[in-house]
Design an enzyme around this catalytic site. Structure first.
Site, PDB file in Angstrom:
ATOM      1  CB  THR A  71      27.648  25.879  17.924  1.00  0.00           C
ATOM      2  OG1 THR A  71      28.439  24.697  17.701  1.00  0.00           O
ATOM      3  CG2 THR A  71      26.860  26.202  16.664  1.00  0.00           C
ATOM      4  N   GLY A  72      30.507  26.967  19.821  1.00  0.00           N
ATOM      5  CA  GLY A  72      31.193  26.645  21.072  1.00  0.00           C
ATOM      6  C   GLY A  72      31.179  27.790  22.071  1.00  0.00           C
TER       7      GLY A  72
ATOM      8  CG  HIS B 200      34.989  32.177   1.359  1.00  0.00           C
ATOM      9  ND1 HIS B 200      36.309  32.471   1.086  1.00  0.00           N
ATOM     10  CD2 HIS B 200      35.014  31.095   2.175  1.00  0.00           C
ATOM     11  CE1 HIS B 200      37.095  31.602   1.701  1.00  0.00           C
ATOM     12  NE2 HIS B 200      36.341  30.765   2.371  1.00  0.00           N
TER      13      HIS B 200
ATOM     14  CE  LYS C 276      35.715  33.553   5.101  1.00  0.00           C
ATOM     15  NZ  LYS C 276      36.737  32.636   5.501  1.00  0.00           N
TER      16      LYS C 276
ATOM     17  CG  ASP D  20      31.543  52.754  16.504  1.00  0.00           C
ATOM     18  OD1 ASP D  20      30.372  52.435  16.205  1.00  0.00           O
ATOM     19  OD2 ASP D  20      31.900  53.005  17.666  1.00  0.00           O
TER      20      ASP D  20
END
Length: 556
Positions: free
Chosen positions: A130-131, A220, A222, A227
């Site tokens: 959220t930074g 979990h 990532k 494209d």
């Protein structure tokens, strides 16, 4: 029949009892652990035996290599062809593979790729922070979406984001609130899916506090896709992962088939997840069983089918594609073949996606990892790294009982992500020290110090989150295989969370050199663990931490 019913009822009984224990995390963890053990006949059979040297015989057999006419690799090109019997095999030129080395490089590459995306942006992560740096990433997405609408020939750009429900909903300002403006402004182009583990339900869901509910199970994976290019990593979308939290990252550029696969995988998990709405509520996809309100077995069965359909269809598609390619190539003249080669270089590198979703009974990554460790011969070197050293019993037995040399890189307490945390979380680095010391003691008791070496990563002002392995065959100074992605080799990765990584197998020396340099850069910032390491004042573990660690180690 009655015996089977009783066995199945055991975990249910303990979890119901667990739900009646508000405010008692230690006892709750104990009962949760008992519940897991009652339901894990397979793991009980793998418990440590004094006959550690028989570990290779007790491990899963290497899947038999078949040689269908449509296989990508001729026999003998590499010894890891058996993986294609489990997952799709993607052949690429090594020139399309780039290893990244720093959080800043990772962050800048993501922003650059978002800015030029025309068709799709797909991002799967545990959470979005959220930074200001995270906001910068969201702003990039907004700008690209805006351009896609204003272009002379508007593109059909779609953005799909998959996060974990519990981690992404924590606090008043969270991943959901960061993405709501995008969802409201571009409702036809943006999809936000929030995976909710089917094991967090009923009274358990109501009573476990917000921060602790993540221990039951998470999304979990990532994967960051733009494209036809993909970044595979263990890094989340949070400011520290863009600045001073060391991870691993590989960029697969212009690899359309791989991008299609991971798009379909994220779509599949998204379909069995909750869909974020513009009013910050969530809804289930039409026709899908609810993950925590519906029948758990029915939900897991549907999720298994959805994900396995992606894996199996991609595997079949790749076999057919390469069969056509080889058949066409055999009919080309030398000039035609050279021209075709200019357009698409012959593959010298093979990518295998390894998926682990034990809640859905999908254990491909576990099977492949155990087989790789089993088959590593005498003289081979395995460099294995994890930000959280908490190996499963099966992995531990293989490391201690097989013949290859191991150098295991882990976080020193000071670079553990929980170092300095408030409350109970602040004791987690000490718990990892305790687990590390127990493993080191076992290595010493077996006289394996020369073959199995522990090293601790340390860097002032940084934390450590890198995971994966590099495999060097006997007599080779360069690795021919690496595993890179989200799994940590721990209990959570194998049993609780949704994980994905890729195995990269290459015969290209330049790419092998890239992987070798990546490994060296990480290990250069480490020190070798010895008995003296645990005599340091900072390594003294309090008695209560030692007592609690066996009860909670399966939750972190």
């Amino acid at each position: 029949m009655a015996v089977a019913a009783a066995a199945a009822a055991g975990p249910v009984f303990w979890r119901r009892l667990l739900g009646l224990l508000p405010g008692r995390p230690g006892l709750a963890a104990l009962l949760g652990r008992l519940s897991d053990r009652l339901g894990r006949n397979r793991d009980r059979q793998r418990r440590r035996s004094p006959w550690l040297l028989l570990a290779p015989l007790l491990s899963p057999a290497v899947p038999q290599v078949t040689s269908p006419p449509c296989c990508l690799c001729p026999e003998g090109v590499h010894r890891f062809q058996w993986i294609r019997n489990l997952v799709p095999e993607f052949g690429v030129s090594s020139s399309h593979v780039r290893v990244l080395s720093s959080p800043a490089e990772f962050f800048e590459l993501m922003k650059g790729q978002i800015r030029v995306a025309k068709r799709r942006v797909v991002m799967a992560s545990l959470y979005l922070g959220t930074g200001p740096l995270e906001q910068e990433l969201v702003d990039c997405l907004e700008s690209t979406l805006e351009k896609s609408l204003q272009a002379k020939f508007p593109s059909n750009l779609k953005v799909s984001i998959l996060l974990d429900f519990t981690r992404g909903s924590r606090g008043r300002k969270n991943s959901r609130t960061m993405l709501l403006p995008l969802l409201r402004r571009f409702p036809e182009q943006v999809r936000v899916s929030l995976f909710h583990t089917p094991h967090l339900r009923g009274l358990l869901r109501l009573l476990i506090p917000e921060r602790f509910n993540e221990t039951i199970g998470l999304q979990h994976i990532k994967v960051y896709l733009f494209d036809n290019s993909v970044i595979l990593s263990g890094a989340n979308l949070s400011d520290s992962y863009f600045t001073n939290r060391q991870d691993r990252y590989v960029f697969l550029q212009d690899c359309a088939e791989i991008a299609d696969f991971f798009t379909e995988l994220v779509d599949a998990v998204g379909d069995v997840s909750l869909q974020l709405q513009g009013d910050d509520t969530v809804q289930v996809v039409d026709g899908m069983v609810h993950p925590y309100k519906g029948d758990r077995a029915e939900y897991c069965k549907a999720a298994n089918k959805r994900v396995m359909d992606v894996i199996n269809s991609a595997r079949t598609r790749q076999q057919m594609l390469h069969a056509q390619t080889f058949h066409s190539n055999s009919l080309l003249t030398q000039e035609d073949a050279a021209a075709a080669g200019d357009r698409r270089p012959a593959p010298d590198t093979w990518i295998y996606p390894l998926i682990q979703m034990k809640p859905f009974e999908i254990q491909i990554d576990e099977i492949v990892t155990e087989t790789l460790l089993t088959e590593a011969e005498r003289g081979a070197k395995v460099y294995l790294t994890t930000g959280y050293f908490n190996l499963t019993q099966a992995y531990m037995d293989l490391v201690l009982g097989t013949r290859a040399e191991y150098q295991i890189l882990l976080a020193s307490p000071e670079v553990n992500g929980f170092f300095g945390a408030k409350g109970v979380a602040g004791a987690i680095p000490a718990a990892y020290v305790h687990i590390e010391r127990q493993f080191f003691s076992e290595v010493c008791s077996l006289g394996q110090q020369e073959r199995v070496q522990l090293q601790e990563y340390w860097r002032r002002g940084w934390t450590f989150h890198a995971k994966g392995l590099w495999l060097y065959l006997a007599g080779s100074s360069l690795p021919c295989l690496t595993l890179i992605g989200s799994p940590n080799f721990g209990y959570r990765s194998v049993h609780r969370d949704l994980e994905a990584q890729i195995a990269i197998v290459t015969e290209n020396q330049a790419l092998q050199q890239q992987l070798h340099q990546e490994q060296e850069q990480l290990y250069l910032r480490s020190g070798v663990v010895s008995s003296a390491t645990f005599e340091q004042p900072s390594r003294q573990v309090k008695l209560w931490v030692k007592m609690v660690t066996p009860l909670i180690k399966n939750f972190f």
